[in-house]
Design an enzyme around this catalytic site. Sequence first.
Site, PDB file in Angstrom:
ATOM      1  N   HIS A   1     -42.821 -45.483  21.034  1.00  0.00           N
ATOM      2  CA  HIS A   1     -43.130 -44.073  20.756  1.00  0.00           C
ATOM      3  C   HIS A   1     -44.520 -43.730  21.294  1.00  0.00           C
ATOM      4  O   HIS A   1     -45.075 -42.689  20.975  1.00  0.00           O
ATOM      5  CB  HIS A   1     -43.140 -43.809  19.249  1.00  0.00           C
TER       6      HIS A   1
ATOM      7  N   LYS B   1     -38.146 -39.276  16.066  1.00  0.00           N
ATOM      8  CA  LYS B   1     -37.114 -38.348  15.614  1.00  0.00           C
ATOM      9  C   LYS B   1     -36.503 -37.496  16.725  1.00  0.00           C
ATOM     10  O   LYS B   1     -36.009 -36.394  16.491  1.00  0.00           O
ATOM     11  CB  LYS B   1     -37.627 -37.426  14.481  1.00  0.00           C
TER      12      LYS B   1
ATOM     13  N   SER C   1     -36.898 -33.079  11.187  1.00  0.00           N
ATOM     14  CA  SER C   1     -36.380 -34.437  11.073  1.00  0.00           C
ATOM     15  C   SER C   1     -37.491 -35.392  10.616  1.00  0.00           C
ATOM     16  O   SER C   1     -37.272 -36.262   9.776  1.00  0.00           O
ATOM     17  CB  SER C   1     -35.800 -34.869  12.426  1.00  0.00           C
TER      18      SER C   1
END
Length: 333
Positions: A102, A42, A132
């Site tokens: 990530h 995010k 988010s």
Amino acid sequence: TKWKGIAEIAGISLMADTVDNWSQIQTFKAKPDDLLICTYPKSGTTWIQEIVDMIEHNGDVEKCQRALIQHRHPFIEWARPPQPSGVDKANEMPAPRTLKTHLPTQLLPPSFWTSNCKFIYVARNAKDCMVSYYHFYRMSQVLPDPGTWDEFFEIFINGKVNWGSWFDHVRGWWEIRDRQQILFLFYEDMKRVSKLLLRDHWQGSCLRNVSDRDVWKNRVNVKTRFHSPQCYLHPQDPKHEIQKVMQFMGKNLDETVLDKIVQETSFEKMKENPMTNRSTVPKSILDQSISPFMRKGTVGDWKNHFTVAQNERFDEIYKQKMEGTSINFCMEL
Ligand code: A3P
């Protein structure tokens, strides 16, 4: 088959399906001409992917879309046979490859550190990132139920979300930024965009001697300077960040192309674009009727979510967890 929720590796929370795929991830062979896009979830992953793609294809939207259909940047994460995993896709992809992850530094496949490849890391301030992520958890049908905002707040600050603690992630990548070929960017810099209406004042040669830090310290002065005839280029211009990416990728595009890339990668355009708004992902994975993937795309939405008490507590925790780092975030524009 049902998704199995969250598990842990070395104390870091990850999707159980990613943990199941761990040996394939860890033995992944990076190549010297790989470009790895790294983010905490995010933080603008989709945005930077689009920017990189557009630069790679010299601002040609159609070529970019075609390339995306063929192979969206393989994602180094879970495997769910019979679908190929991101690692399988990356292995089949012709060089030079753009990949994304990530993963925090300590879990990155070791070959990335020795391959001499390039990394682009995008960091987003923790509060907006949390907001988010909360809405993403709500819409995701494969992540655990986030509960209420207050409940998610606790999960996030304790790092018990998919991909682990925001604090450790950002710290880890920030600390090694000079040891590898890492372009370290901030979502907020990318977003600082047209707010100050500087586009028409673009004068690349004026950048000298003005560091981003000076600019922030003297925001008001800088604003004034921009309206004077001897304006300085500064990071308020979206092209500044895109230009950094371009230079890092070893490309040289002219200003008209850069302008086009700025436009094509704006939130509004990307929200309408089926290649970037995730509308092609089945509802059984992302239910956009709960919250759209391209949700707000702003800096400072945390103010609509955090209570005063949560904000104070968060600031205290932030201070402890980020003590000793030199990283600085902008929390509103
Ligand atoms: P919000 O939920 O705050 O709107 P990621 O791609 O890493 O999952 O990040 C998603 C976040 O980036 C979402 O934030 C999304 O709206 C925002 N985003 C995506 N494209 C953007 C763009 N072109 N400009 C600004 N924000 C963008």
